[in-house]
Each structure stands twice: as C-alpha cells, then as structure tokens.
Design an enzyme around this catalytic site. Structure first.
Site, PDB file in Angstrom:
ATOM      1  N   GLU A 636       0.810  -1.212   0.000  1.00  0.00           N
ATOM      2  CA  GLU A 636       0.000   0.000   0.000  1.00  0.00           C
ATOM      3  C   GLU A 636       0.849   1.271   0.000  1.00  0.00           C
ATOM      4  O   GLU A 636       1.957   1.267   0.526  1.00  0.00           O
ATOM      5  CB  GLU A 636      -0.880   0.050   1.247  1.00  0.00           C
ATOM      6  N   VAL A 637       0.280   2.332  -0.561  1.00  0.00           N
ATOM      7  CA  VAL A 637       0.870   3.661  -0.421  1.00  0.00           C
ATOM      8  C   VAL A 637      -0.086   4.421   0.498  1.00  0.00           C
ATOM      9  O   VAL A 637      -1.298   4.429   0.258  1.00  0.00           O
ATOM     10  CB  VAL A 637       0.994   4.376  -1.780  1.00  0.00           C
ATOM     11  N   ASP A 748      11.347   5.315 -17.458  1.00  0.00           N
ATOM     12  CA  ASP A 748       9.896   5.158 -17.363  1.00  0.00           C
ATOM     13  C   ASP A 748       9.243   6.516 -17.125  1.00  0.00           C
ATOM     14  O   ASP A 748       8.336   6.644 -16.299  1.00  0.00           O
ATOM     15  CB  ASP A 748       9.555   4.189 -16.238  1.00  0.00           C
TER      16      ASP A 748
HETATM   17  O1  ACK Z   1      -2.763   8.953  -8.622  1.00  0.00           O
HETATM   18  P1  ACK Z   1      -2.495   8.922  -7.202  1.00  0.00           P
HETATM   19  O2  ACK Z   1      -3.381   9.679  -6.331  1.00  0.00           O
HETATM   20  O3  ACK Z   1      -0.958   9.281  -6.846  1.00  0.00           O
HETATM   21  O4  ACK Z   1      -2.354   7.377  -6.783  1.00  0.00           O
HETATM   22  C1  ACK Z   1      -1.059   6.945  -6.750  1.00  0.00           C
HETATM   23  C2  ACK Z   1      -0.883   6.048  -5.574  1.00  0.00           C
HETATM   24  O5  ACK Z   1      -0.192   6.751  -4.581  1.00  0.00           O
HETATM   25  C3  ACK Z   1      -0.082   4.802  -5.901  1.00  0.00           C
HETATM   26  O6  ACK Z   1       1.187   5.149  -6.351  1.00  0.00           O
HETATM   27  C4  ACK Z   1      -0.104   8.110  -4.970  1.00  0.00           C
HETATM   28  N1  ACK Z   1       1.191   8.617  -4.518  1.00  0.00           N
HETATM   29  C5  ACK Z   1       2.389   8.042  -4.672  1.00  0.00           C
HETATM   30  N2  ACK Z   1       3.335   8.813  -4.123  1.00  0.00           N
HETATM   31  C6  ACK Z   1       2.707   9.899  -3.608  1.00  0.00           C
HETATM   32  C7  ACK Z   1       3.153  11.053  -2.925  1.00  0.00           C
HETATM   33  N3  ACK Z   1       4.452  11.246  -2.688  1.00  0.00           N
HETATM   34  N4  ACK Z   1       2.250  11.949  -2.545  1.00  0.00           N
HETATM   35  C8  ACK Z   1       0.938  11.750  -2.809  1.00  0.00           C
HETATM   36  N5  ACK Z   1       0.470  10.683  -3.455  1.00  0.00           N
HETATM   37  C9  ACK Z   1       1.349   9.763  -3.846  1.00  0.00           C
HETATM   38  C10 ACK Z   1      -0.210   8.162  -6.451  1.00  0.00           C
END
Ligand code: ACK
Length: 986
Positions: A636-637, A748
C-alpha cells in the site's frame, strides 16, 4: 678433667628463656624443649656426652647435653637422637641452640681443645632396634659457634647462646636419626628442633587452599587449586603457588558468592529477608524491586505482589508490572475505501513500555446471535494485532454490514493475568461505505499465455461504476506479489501469463464511494508447457504482421479523412533537416562535469550498504499513517505525518512493503530509496527516509497533494491556461535535466510517474524501475524479451534496449503530449504493435487540440528517430523558459496552421480505401469478404463496432484470423470513436 658440672650450673643459673615462637608454615618433627619425659638419646662412649635434665620455673624439663673433655686428646664422643619420623617432609631443617667455650680461655688445653662439633644424619625406614654404626651416618656440617664464651664472661654473667640451622634433604626414607660428634670441644647443646616447612591452609578470594609441602627444589613452585567456600562458585579457577619457604605466592582466579548469597568477611552469607540476589557475583544483595517481596533468607528473586507479574523475559531486577487498562477515546473514520480506527493510549500502562494493541472484529447480522469473527475477511493496515500506534486502517470491508471492533491494549504480562481483559468497543455500519459486488468471474477464452474473463455488472447500484480492478497472481506465489489492471468494461484480456501455471483472479468495482469487496477467487491453469514461451514470441510476430494490415488501414483511413478536410489530429510529422547532430551526451554516457554523479545501487556488492549510504533511517514512532491512498507494486501507499525533533511536522507519503516478502523484493523495494536518496532537486520527489529496522519496511517521501499527473489532468480537463501547463512541463524538464546531469536514466518517464503538489509543482518520481520495469502496468514484453512501456519509449530502447538520456527525452515528448491533451492516452487504443510500426514508418502523434505550435514542434523534436538529434533537457528547459517569458509565442495553435494548408493529401503514400473489401485486402483477410457481406456488415462504421464474438459469429474460425481482424477492428473502432467525440463524422 671434666668441666661438665660447671656448665650445667652456669646454664641454670643464667636461666635461658627457651620459649619459642610458633610459625604457621613450620611442621615440627621434634623439639627437645617440649618433650616432657625422658628423651632417651644414646651416647657413645658412656663418658662422652652427659644428658642433664633440669626443671625450669614452670616445672618443665630442660633437656641439655654437655661435653667438655678438652684436656684429653683424640676425643670422639657421639650423641644420637631417637628415630624421628619424616612425615610429609622432603627437606628438613635442624635448628640447634648451644653454647661453646672459647679454648683460649681455658688454661693448659692448647692442642687438645676444639671449638666445633659435627652434625650427622642417617635415613632409615626402621624405627626400632637400629644399632648405632657411625660409618652409616652422613655428615651434615661442622658446627662452629658464632660466639664462644670465656671464664670472664661467666664472671660477668654473659653467656652466649648460638643458634644454627641446617637444611637436610631430599629425604626419601620414612625417618632418620641425628648424631652429634664431639672431637674435644666444650659444648652445651641446649635444644634441638627439627621441622619441615609447608604452605599452611589458607582462604583467599573465597577459595580454600590446603596445607601444601613445597618442593625440595627451591626454584620451583607447587601449583595448588583452591576449592570455593560454601555458597560460592568458581569464576576463574582459583590458584595459589606454594614457595619453598612455605609462603603462598601469585594468587590467580577467584570464586564469587552464588545467587542469594553475598560476601561477608571472606565467606558467603544468605541475603536477608526483603533482599535478593539474582546472579552469582561479587555484588551485595539488593532490596526487592517495587511490587515484589522476599520473605525468608537467601532469596534469588523476589515474588510479585498479588495482581502484579513478571514477564518471561523481565529481569529479576525489574519491578513487577500488571496488564494495561483499555485504550481510551476510540473513534472511527469511515470513507470510501477504508475505515480508520483511532484511539488514545490507556490511562495505566501497567508500568511497562511494551504496549501493543489487538483489534478483534465481529460482523453481526440483524440478530445479536448472528455474529462471527471477521479479521480474516478484512485487511488491516499495518496489521490487526501487535499494533504499536493507536491507529489501524481497515480495508476490504463489505458495504451494508455492521462491524464491531474491540481494541484491547496488551503488554508483556497481559497473558499472565486471570482477570478478564478490558477492551474499547466501537460499532461501525458500512451502509454508506462501498458499492455492491460484481458477480462471479467467467472465462471467455484462454491461450497458454493469456485469458479473457468477463463478469456481470452489479445489478442494483445507484453509484456510477468508474472501473473494475482485476487482481491476479500466480497461485504458488500468492504471498509474494500480485498484478492488477483496470478496465471500464465488464471484461478483460490478461496477457503475459506463464503457460502451464495456476493463476488466481478476482475483480472488484470502483465507484466514487470506493471499492466493493472482491469477487470470489477464480482459479485457472494456463494451458501448454514452458516451451510455449518460445511459440508465444512467434505469436507476437503473427500479431505484428497482422497489425501491419491494421495500421495500413488506419493510415489510409486517416488520409481519406484528411482529404475530406475533417481530420486535424493525425499527420505525418516533418523533421527539420537542419537539426544539428548531437552526440555523446544523448547516448547517456556523459554526466555533466562538476555535478554529483548518480551511483547505481546495483554496483554495491551488498545493496543494504547503498541503503545505508543514501538514506536516513527513520524511527517508526515518528511516523503516523493516516490513510491508504493507493496500491504500489510492493504494498500500500499511505499518506501520513512525519515528526522530526525540532522541526515542523510534515505531510508524507509512505510506501510500504507488504508482509511475506522475499529478500529480493525487499532489496528491489529499497532500491528506489537508494536512488531517490541521491537526489536533491525541487522537481524530484524528495526522500524523507526509510524504515528498515522494523516491520513494515517503509519508504517515506514528501506528500504530493494532487497525486499523479495523468489522473490529475484527467480530473481537471481544460481547467488550466497554456502557461500553467507549460509551467508544469518546465518543472518536469528541469527535474529531468538534473537527473541527466547526474547521469541517471529514468527509463519510465510518463505522466503517471510525475506527482503534483498543491502548488501545481510537478516532481519526477518512480525511480525503482530504471532496471526492471516489471511493475509498470504500461510495460509490455517486447519481441526481445524485455518489458517496456512501449508508448513512452524511444524506438532504439524498444528494439535493442538502448536507454539513455536521449531516450528519456523521447519519453518527455510523450509526457508533453499527455499534458497538452489533459491525460489522453498516447496513441489512444492502438495496439502496442501498431504503435511500434507507425513510429517506424515515421508517423508521430499529432498536436492535441489547442496545442501551441511551438510545443508540438518541441514534441516532434523529442521524437526524432536519430537520438542524437533530440534536444537535451537543458535545451528543453531554456526553450520553455523563453516561451513563458514570451507568451505570445504560444498563441499560434496547430489547428489554425493546418486549416491554412492548401492540399493535405499531397504527401499521400498509401492507396485510399473506403470499403470493407479494401480493408480486408489491406489486412490480408480477403477470404472473409463474403462472410462480412452475408452478415450485413457493409460500412466501416458497422465493422468498427464489432466484438471478437461478432467476428467469431460471422464464421471466422481460426483464432489467429479472429485476432488479426479484431485487432484491426479495434483500431478502426477507436479511431472512429475518437473522431466522433471530437465532432467529426465518417
Ligand atoms: O494517482 P495517485 O493519487 O498518486 O495514486 C497513486 C498512488 O499513490 C499509488 O502510487 C499516490 N502517490 C504516490 N506517491 C505519492 C506522494 N508522494 N504523494 C501523494 N500521493 C502519492 C499516487
């Protein structure tokens, strides 16, 4: 003439004090002063030595032997002791005390008077009946007086007593005799003391050492091992060495008092009540720790008071503790996709620091007795038990259900208490939370490396279905990794599967209210065997061939539309012949001089070394996870907050590594951090740090409020001014310039890998992939076997994996196109193979609607076939800067220019067709013309709407032909659709 009596009188008169000191290191074998009865010594001849026994003041006998035949020549008078046992002696000492008359003081004795006597000994095992035979005796020494006396001395009452000591040894027999030979002296032998030396019993360092007889050889010591005293135990073997003089030397090692005992005055005494000693050692007993007590003497540990406990690993020195009280202030926060439970720590932590929380879930039906435990059904982040922070995120819950969550606080002694545990309880109804499920999965068709699945749309849903997420994984590797893809239609074709492998598939719906639960798992084993991978590549070639036809159709159709003046969006890009040849740098080899160079973590023998070198370890207690914002390839993020002492708390994104990973996954996951940690630029996502020393492993980066650029643009279609868009592009170019200056090739670069913050600042992210592109959903396998995001990748990187900053520049051109088209998919729904072929043919993406000419020119510049002709990022940045400084340069739009074009059909290289027959000829499927006619397909428009089912239904039986036609139909269909969306009609 004999002087004997005079001597005796004199000796008694003077009253020698024969009192002796006793020495602990001497064992006395004979002391004539302490023999109470007769001595029984023998004299030869009879008129030689006189034995005279007198009584002292304490009425103890004094045995003296006197001889004084000084007037007669040739004296040979012997005095022999009794047999004396040697005992343990190896060497004996003979101490003689005697007086001796000075010959000069006796008149008329010159020539016959002597001033010495001889001392002899004879060793024998027999104690009795041994005849005296002088030749058997061995001389020890001639004894002379240190001080002799005169008649005058006697008058003055000065009598000089001599003491002489002689050593004899080594002795081997059981005993011995001593003999004294007088050869004409005037002697009174007042005492004889015979002894040997020993090292006496002693206590040192809590060990006892026994009496020890030294060696005869005075230079060697006897090593003696001590025995620990009662209630003591050895640390290092206690040792002493016994010296020849009976002294203990060189103490080594020691004993220490055992547990429950302490040293008092050289021995070990039991601890008093209320005290304990848990370990053997030289320490004193200590007072019992809080909430514990010892009643009797000699306690090794104090017992806990009632209600208090000691965990298995608690040291005895620690206070006894008790289970914590329940968590406080339990709250929940339910949103579309996840439920957040939050609570405060208990009021009483029981005196311990190892506080954790367990979450128990119950799902209940309408009746109270219809409850069941539901931890298994839900996903808890980070986990349902052993939580250390007062928060947990719950996912995968069903809509329209009632869940009860019990949060229990635990510490290391919770299991020991028999009191019922107290919990904090919250009941959550998910009525508004999520959409309903989709039905079960159905397989439409499958090949060794792909499968087509479909499912029923959810029936009664008031919510708009945004798309479906399909999750699949190799059944054997369930815990390791999974892939997911999305589709808007209730069907999907998944390719790239391994032949003869069991896969598991499931689907969930995404609506504005979040995700539904997954469908039940659908398991399927792909057909074929591993050799099918080779034939699979053969199939790719077939598809490529087929696609040539499809592409030709597309081109012809496009040209047709151009002729009719209605197509503005797809044209053959013209390359400037004046482009200077750029070399070297564009090959990606030469980072900018003077700028820090990127170090590939893969060059480290131990990749964790790279993690240490380039990242900061964060204590997980500084991180607060707030919610899940997406799914990354490794887990998960989440978004959350990071506290840094002395700094303001900041918002962060936290990428987690899901449990059950293998070492390779952990390495790959952290690889991104080792890369990111090397960069420091406002347009590169900043790494805050990593958590590697506890679970879950995390990468913490700055939080970007607007998420990924592609979805952000799609959500805000048409909302920004051109200058705002150019500002975003400028940021990305600046980040890329920094990376290329450092010698880093991204591989990428795509809008999905750019993140946007609340100020619209764009930052390049996703660095793990420069080596493996396995996790990019856009990456597809090429005929050379690599996985590459075809639409974003330069031709030389696709064909022979030549990745460089110049190939990044190509990708940058595609990102420009994505930005200017507000997140449109590059090359729309054309197949990857068609994209490859069309690029090869020299065609390039047209300018999106409303795109300034200058920007499209820059895109085309980035898409030069010859990579050295592409612009450097530094050129891109300065070009965009110029545009921003001079906004009027952005006014001319591509469509304006095209509408001025005189003859759009001038450059036509391809024959034009508008009939089904022409189309089928172009894709080499002419044999099916009649099938199409018979089934009533007579316009391209109707063909464009055909599904693969329809193609099958009209009698195209060979799978390869079905695919070739469908692929071409798809391209055709999407192009027509796109055309219609933009207000054009075929
Ligand atoms: O499109 P999103 O909202 O932006 O969904 C993806 C999701 O996590 C999976 O990668 C979001 N994400 C990744 N890194 C960050 C970050 N540093 N700050 C905010 N959202 C992030 C990404």
């Amino acid at each position: 003439m004999s002087f004997g009596n005079r001597f005796v009188l004199v000796s008694l008169f003077l009253g020698f004090s024969l009192t002796r000191l006793s020495y602990s290191n001497q064992v006395v074998l004979l002391d004539t002063t302490s023999v109470l009865g007769e001595l029984g010594w023998k004299t030869y001849p009879i008129n030689g030595w006189d034995a005279i026994t007198e009584m002292d003041e304490q009425n103890r006998p004094i045995h003296t032997f006197q001889v004084c035949n000084v007037m007669e020549p040739n004296q040979n008078n012997w005095l022999r002791s009794n047999w004396i046992s040697r005992q343990a002696a190896q060497k004996i000492y003979v101490e003689l005390r005697f007086t001796l008359r000075d010959c000069n003081s006796i008149p008329w004795v010159s020539g016959t008077c002597k001033e010495t006597f001889n001392l002899f000994y004879h060793e024998t095992d027999e104690a009795h009946s041994v005849k005296f035979k002088p030749p058997q005796y061995t001389k020890i020494d001639t004894i002379a007086a240190d001080e002799s006396f005169t008649q005058m001395d006697l008058g003055d009452r000065i009598l000089k007593l001599n003491t002489e000591v002689r050593e004899v040894g080594p002795m081997t027999r059981k005993g011995f005799y001593l003999a004294f030979q007088d050869i004409g002296a005037c002697i009174a032998l007042v005492s004889v003391r015979i002894y040997y030396k020993k090292c006496p019993f002693t206590l040192r360092n809590l060990a006892s050492f026994p009496d020890t007889v030294p060696r005869v050889d005075s230079s060697s010591l006897v090593e003696v091992r001590g025995a620990c005293v009662d209630h003591a135990e050895e640390r290092d073997t206690p040792k002493l060495f016994c010296g020849a003089d009976g002294d203990w030397l060189v103490p080594l090692g020691r004993c220490v008092c055992s547990l429950a005992y302490e040293e008092i005055d050289g021995s070990c005494a039991a601890c008093r009540p209320g005290f304990y000693k848990a370990f053997a050692g030289n320490t004193k007993c200590s007072k019992c720790p809080p909430h514990s007590i010892s009643y009797g003497e000699g306690a090794a540990i104090c017992r806990c008071e009632t209600g208090f406990f000691r965990a298995e690993r608690d040291p005895p020195t620690m206070a006894c503790t008790r289970p914590p009280s329940p968590p406080r202030n339990l709250m929940f926060n339910l949103n579309d996709t996840c439920l957040m439970l939050e609570w405060s720590p208990p009021g009483d932590n029981g005196g311990r620091r190892d506080l954790t929380y367990n979450v128990q879930c119950k799902r209940c039906g309408p009746e109270p007795d219809q409850c069941h435990f539901c931890e298994e059904e839900l996903r808890f982040l980070p986990r349902p038990s052993g939580l250390t922070n007062g928060t947990v995120t719950v996912m995968d819950f069903s809509a329209h259900a009632n869940y009860t969550f019990e949060i229990e606080s635990l510490n290391g002694v919770s299991d020991m208490s028999s009191f019922p545990r107290q919990v904090a309880i919250v009941t959550v109804s998910t009525d508004q939370a999520g959409p309903s499920l989709v039905g079960t999965l159905k397989k439409d068709w499958a090949s060794p490396n792909s499968i087509a699945l479909s499912w029923q749309q959810p029936e009664q849903t008031t919510l708009l279905i945004l798309d479906y997420e399909i999750k699949y994984y190799e059944k054997e590797h369930e815990q390791l990794s999974y892939s997911s893809t999305r589709t808007k239609a209730p069907s999907v074709i998944i390719s790239g599967l391994i032949p003869a492998t069991w896969y598991v598939f499931c689907v969930r719906t995404r609506t504005p209210a979040g995700y539904s639960s997954y469908t039940p798992k659908y398991e399927y084993k792909t057909t074929g065997d591993s050799s099918d991978i080779a034939s699979d590549q053969g199939q790719v070639l077939v598809i490529v061939t087929a696609a040539v036809g499809g592409f030709t159709l597309l081109v012809i159709l496009t040209l047709f539309l151009l002729i009719t003046g209605r197509c503005q969006w797809y044209f053959k890009a013209k390359m400037s012949p004046e482009e200077k040849r750029r070399t070297d740098y564009q090959n990606g080899h030469a980072p900018f001089p003077g700028i820090k160079t990127y170090v590939d973590p893969d060059t480290y023998e131990d990749p964790t070394q790279a993690v240490h070198e380039f990242t900061k370890e964060i204590d997980p207690s500084r991180i607060r996870i707030e919610r899940v914002i997406g799914a990354g390839e490794f887990g998960e993020v989440c978004s959350g907050r990071l506290r840094t002492p002395g700094k303001k708390e900041i918002a962060v994104a936290i990428k987690t590594l899901k449990g059950g990973y293998v070492e390779r996954q952990r390495r790959d996951f952290l690889r991104e951090a080792s890369i990111m940690g090397q960069f420091d630029h406002p347009n590169i996502i900043r790494l805050e740090g990593v958590v590697t020393k506890s679970r879950p492993v995390m990468i913490v980066v700055e939080y970007m409020e607007n998420g990924s650029l592609d979805s952000f643009l799609r959500q805000h279609d048409g909302h920004f001014t051109v200058i705002q868009l150019v500002g975003m592009l400028r940021g990305i170019a600046s980040g890329m310039k920094y990376l290329s200056d450092m010698g880093y090739v991204h591989r990428d670069l795509a809008a999905r890998n750019i993140l946007v913050n609340s100020n619209l600042v764009c930052k390049v992210s996703d660095f793990g992939l420069s080596r493996v592109l396995e996790d990019d959903p856009e990456a597809a396998y090429t005929t050379t076997g690599g996985k590459i995001p075809i639409r974003w990748t330069a031709p030389e990187a696709i064909s022979y994996r030549k990745f460089s900053s110049a190939s990044d520049a190509w990708s940058y051109g595609i990102v420009m196109w994505e930005v200017m088209s507000y997140g449109e998919r590059p090359y729309w729904e054309m197949s990857n193979q068609d994209v490859i072929l069309s690029i090869e043919e020299g065609y390039r993406l047209p300018a999106p609607m409303g795109c300034p000419v200058a920007l499209h020119q820059l895109m085309l510049h980035c898409w030069q076939k010859e990579r050295s002709h592409r612009p450097k990022f530094t050129d891109v940045v300065s070009f965009l800067d110029k545009l921003i400084r001079n906004p009027s340069s952005l006014l001319p739009l591509v469509e304006d220019i095209q509408s001025l074009a005189e003859s759009p059909g001038e450059d036509m290289d391809y024959p034009m067709f508008i009939s089904i027959g022409d189309w089928l000829d172009a894709i080499k499927m002419s044999q099916y013309k009649s099938n199409f006619m018979a089934a009533g397909y007579n316009t391209l428009d109707s063909v464009a709407r055909m599904s693969i089912e329809d193609v099958r239904r009209i009698g195209v039986e060979l799978i390869g032909h079905q695919r070739r036609i469908s692929s071409s139909v798809q391209t055709l269909g999407l192009q027509l659709l796109h055309e219609q969306e933009k207000g054009f009609h075929v």
